[in-house]
Enzyme design. Structure first.
Site, PDB file in Angstrom:
ATOM      1  N   ASP A 251      16.460  -5.494 -35.896  1.00 26.42           N
ATOM      2  CA  ASP A 251      17.354  -6.593 -35.512  1.00 26.42           C
ATOM      3  C   ASP A 251      17.419  -7.647 -36.616  1.00 26.42           C
ATOM      4  O   ASP A 251      18.474  -8.193 -36.910  1.00 26.42           O
ATOM      5  CB  ASP A 251      16.855  -7.215 -34.200  1.00 26.42           C
ATOM      6  CG  ASP A 251      16.586  -6.150 -33.153  1.00 26.42           C
ATOM      7  OD1 ASP A 251      17.509  -5.386 -32.864  1.00 26.42           O
ATOM      8  OD2 ASP A 251      15.444  -6.062 -32.665  1.00 26.42           O
TER       9      ASP A 251
ATOM     10  N   HIS B   2      13.394  -6.967 -27.884  1.00 23.84           N
ATOM     11  CA  HIS B   2      14.351  -6.071 -28.561  1.00 23.84           C
ATOM     12  C   HIS B   2      15.326  -5.586 -27.490  1.00 23.84           C
ATOM     13  O   HIS B   2      15.167  -4.505 -26.916  1.00 23.84           O
ATOM     14  CB  HIS B   2      13.614  -4.899 -29.219  1.00 23.84           C
ATOM     15  CG  HIS B   2      14.552  -3.860 -29.779  1.00 23.84           C
ATOM     16  ND1 HIS B   2      15.447  -4.131 -30.786  1.00 23.84           N
ATOM     17  CD2 HIS B   2      14.726  -2.552 -29.469  1.00 23.84           C
ATOM     18  CE1 HIS B   2      16.135  -3.035 -31.065  1.00 23.84           C
ATOM     19  NE2 HIS B   2      15.731  -2.066 -30.277  1.00 23.84           N
TER      20      HIS B   2
HETATM   21  P1  NAD Z   1      15.043  11.548 -29.875  1.00 26.50           P
HETATM   22  O1  NAD Z   1      15.409  11.927 -28.468  1.00 26.50           O
HETATM   23  O2  NAD Z   1      15.829  12.104 -31.002  1.00 26.50           O
HETATM   24  O3  NAD Z   1      13.523  11.886 -30.133  1.00 26.50           O
HETATM   25  C1  NAD Z   1      12.525  11.500 -29.241  1.00 26.50           C
HETATM   26  C2  NAD Z   1      11.417  12.523 -29.379  1.00 26.50           C
HETATM   27  O4  NAD Z   1      10.343  12.064 -28.576  1.00 26.50           O
HETATM   28  C3  NAD Z   1      11.807  13.921 -28.873  1.00 26.50           C
HETATM   29  O5  NAD Z   1      11.521  14.860 -29.891  1.00 26.50           O
HETATM   30  C4  NAD Z   1      10.929  14.116 -27.648  1.00 26.50           C
HETATM   31  O6  NAD Z   1      10.509  15.458 -27.485  1.00 26.50           O
HETATM   32  C5  NAD Z   1       9.759  13.193 -27.985  1.00 26.50           C
HETATM   33  N1  NAD Z   1       8.991  12.768 -26.823  1.00 26.50           N
HETATM   34  C6  NAD Z   1       9.421  12.484 -25.581  1.00 26.50           C
HETATM   35  N2  NAD Z   1       8.385  12.165 -24.787  1.00 26.50           N
HETATM   36  C7  NAD Z   1       7.280  12.231 -25.554  1.00 26.50           C
HETATM   37  C8  NAD Z   1       5.896  12.032 -25.315  1.00 26.50           C
HETATM   38  N3  NAD Z   1       5.446  11.713 -24.102  1.00 26.50           N
HETATM   39  N4  NAD Z   1       5.031  12.206 -26.327  1.00 26.50           N
HETATM   40  C9  NAD Z   1       5.463  12.552 -27.565  1.00 26.50           C
HETATM   41  N5  NAD Z   1       6.759  12.780 -27.845  1.00 26.50           N
HETATM   42  C10 NAD Z   1       7.661  12.612 -26.864  1.00 26.50           C
HETATM   43  O7  NAD Z   1      15.049   9.954 -29.907  1.00 26.50           O
HETATM   44  P2  NAD Z   1      15.049   8.990 -31.187  1.00 26.50           P
HETATM   45  O8  NAD Z   1      16.459   8.742 -31.589  1.00 26.50           O
HETATM   46  O9  NAD Z   1      14.094   9.492 -32.192  1.00 26.50           O
HETATM   47  O10 NAD Z   1      14.524   7.630 -30.525  1.00 26.50           O
HETATM   48  C11 NAD Z   1      13.205   7.530 -30.046  1.00 26.50           C
HETATM   49  C12 NAD Z   1      13.030   6.196 -29.322  1.00 26.50           C
HETATM   50  O11 NAD Z   1      13.148   5.115 -30.244  1.00 26.50           O
HETATM   51  C13 NAD Z   1      14.049   5.936 -28.218  1.00 26.50           C
HETATM   52  O12 NAD Z   1      13.389   5.354 -27.107  1.00 26.50           O
HETATM   53  C14 NAD Z   1      14.983   4.935 -28.853  1.00 26.50           C
HETATM   54  O13 NAD Z   1      15.665   4.159 -27.904  1.00 26.50           O
HETATM   55  C15 NAD Z   1      14.003   4.120 -29.654  1.00 26.50           C
HETATM   56  N6  NAD Z   1      14.559   3.292 -30.736  1.00 26.50           N
HETATM   57  C16 NAD Z   1      14.002   2.056 -30.919  1.00 26.50           C
HETATM   58  C17 NAD Z   1      14.469   1.232 -31.925  1.00 26.50           C
HETATM   59  C18 NAD Z   1      13.897  -0.137 -32.140  1.00 26.50           C
HETATM   60  O14 NAD Z   1      14.460  -0.911 -32.935  1.00 26.50           O
HETATM   61  N7  NAD Z   1      12.807  -0.523 -31.510  1.00 26.50           N
HETATM   62  C19 NAD Z   1      15.504   1.675 -32.760  1.00 26.50           C
HETATM   63  C20 NAD Z   1      16.047   2.940 -32.546  1.00 26.50           C
HETATM   64  C21 NAD Z   1      15.558   3.745 -31.525  1.00 26.50           C
HETATM   65  C1  LMR Z   2      18.690   0.181 -31.576  1.00 25.62           C
HETATM   66  O1  LMR Z   2      18.599  -1.048 -31.551  1.00 25.62           O
HETATM   67  O2  LMR Z   2      19.480   0.766 -32.339  1.00 25.62           O
HETATM   68  C2  LMR Z   2      17.771   0.997 -30.704  1.00 25.62           C
HETATM   69  O3  LMR Z   2      16.984   0.171 -29.906  1.00 25.62           O
HETATM   70  C3  LMR Z   2      18.494   2.035 -29.907  1.00 25.62           C
HETATM   71  C4  LMR Z   2      19.286   1.443 -28.766  1.00 25.62           C
HETATM   72  O4  LMR Z   2      19.099   1.879 -27.639  1.00 25.62           O
HETATM   73  O5  LMR Z   2      20.103   0.556 -29.013  1.00 25.62           O
END
Ligand code: NAD
Ligand code: LMR
Length: 327
Positions: free
Chosen positions: A159, A187
């Site tokens: 962010d 967030h």
């Molecule tokens: P994705 O679905 O591509 O990958 C998630 C992975 O996590 C999958 O491979 C799944 O098998 C695995 N998984 C699910 N449960 C699990 C567990 N209990 N233990 C271990 N692995 C597990 O998703 P992504 O795009 O990589 O995003 C992951 C997370 O990050 C999401 O919750 C997304 O919203 C979050 N995210 C946060 C931010 C931030 O700024 N904080 C930014 C982007 C994404």
């Molecule tokens: C983001 O900010 O891109 C991540 O937290 C994914 C989302 O759900 O927006």
């Protein structure tokens, strides 16, 4: 040659994992002279995909990568880890808020918190990326009561990076000219990018971009809704920029913060700026390379105070929603 640092990454076969792992293995997380062992944690159904990721990591022949441990066993995954990057969890879809994921994702962080406490190295530090990251981190931290609370972080750096770029575009300057821009709170769509304290080219941002309506009607909503805008455009949530922000966060934590800048990360509040102690709240932070501190003495005007409390209230609501996961 230094001893390798073990870095555990959950969700290692996911989108963010795919961008993040090569950067850790190439030295971008802990530096160009720090060998690493990657401990890659996935759920059973994703172990096949994880095998492919492991093959790709092997095929990079990274000089700093001294071992890869792919596993769906939490004890093995967190064993001896000095950093845990908790990415694994379900991302939201269009139309959802991040807190709508608490029912699915929250419980993941109880067992992970416990496993970190039982198996990780004594210097373990944990960064939660999986959403809703502040409250997931709260859950993990509370399920690992023996680990000091100042070793838990939830990611708001993405962010901050988004906000800095929006200011740079508007002012027509390089992103490196924008400093002191911190994200306050959650967030989520209530996060508050406090532009009143930001600087552009060393001057107050509000003296460089003087259009007050732009900040309120354009800048803040753009930053707050950027994740949703990416999901709408890509059909998938941000991944490369999220992995990049995770790398930036660790760099911000382990390196001394320049005197003219701050960075954003959610930490366990000790009541700074009147926020409820114990919430994972993002503040303007400084690091001396070892210890972090919340920047003190920032004057919040009435508008900022309202925003800072609104995002705190959302964190309180989220905490109440997961009360049964907090021992
Ligand atoms: P994705 O679905 O591509 O990958 C998630 C992975 O996590 C999958 O491979 C799944 O098998 C695995 N998984 C699910 N449960 C699990 C567990 N209990 N233990 C271990 N692995 C597990 O998703 P992504 O795009 O990589 O995003 C992951 C997370 O990050 C999401 O919750 C997304 O919203 C979050 N995210 C946060 C931010 C931030 O700024 N904080 C930014 C982007 C994404
Ligand atoms: C983001 O900010 O891109 C991540 O937290 C994914 C989302 O759900 O927006």
């Amino acid at each position: 040659m230094k001893n390798p640092v073990h870095v555990a990454v959950t969700g290692a076969a996911g989108q963010i994992g795919y961008s993040l792992l090569v950067r850790i293995a190439s030295g971008q997380l802990l530096g160009p002279d720090q060998p690493v062992v990657l401990r890659l944690i996935e759920i059973e159904p994703a172990m096949g995909a994880l095998e492919g990721v492991v093959m790709e990591l092997q095929d990079c022949a990274f000089p700093l990568l001294k071992g890869i441990v792919p596993t769906c066993d939490l004890a093995e995954g967190f064993n001896n880890a000095s950093w845990a990057m908790l990415v694994g969890s379900v991302p939201r879809k269009a139309g959802m808020e991040r807190k709508d994921l608490l029912g699915i994702n929250g419980k993941i962080f109880t067992s992970q918190g416990k496993a970190i406490q039982e198996n990780a190295a004594s210097d373990i530090r944990t960064l939660v990326v999986g959403n809703p990251c502040n409250t997931n981190c709260l859950i993990a931290m509370n399920n690992a009561p023996d680990i000091p609370k100042d070793r838990w972080f939830a990611m708001t750096k993405l962010d901050e990076n988004r906000a800095k770029t929006q200011l740079a575009i508007k002012a027509g300057v390089d992103t490196t000219e924008v400093k002191n821009l911190a994200i306050w709170g959650n967030h989520s769509s209530t996060m508050y990018p406090n532009y009143f304290d930001a600087t552009i080219g060393g001057k107050a941002a509000t003296d460089v971009i003087t259009d007050e309506a732009w900040y309120k009607d354009d800048f803040i909503p753009t930053v707050q809704q950027r994740g949703a805008a990416i999901i709408k455009a890509r059909g998938l949530s941000s991944a490369a920029s999220a992995a990049n922000a995770a790398i930036d966060t660790v760099a911000n934590i382990v390196r001394k913060t320049p005197s003219d800048d701050v960075f954003s990360v959610a930490i366990c509040s000790q009541g700074e700026y009147g926020i409820e102690p114990g919430l994972m709240y993002s503040y303007p932070m400084k690091s001396d390379g070892e210890k972090l501190s919340v920047v003190e003495g920032i004057e919040l005007n009435a508008f900022s105070k309202e925003k800072v409390v609104a995002t705190e209230n959302e964190l309180k609501e989220e905490k109440a929603m997961v009360a049964d996961l907090l021992p």
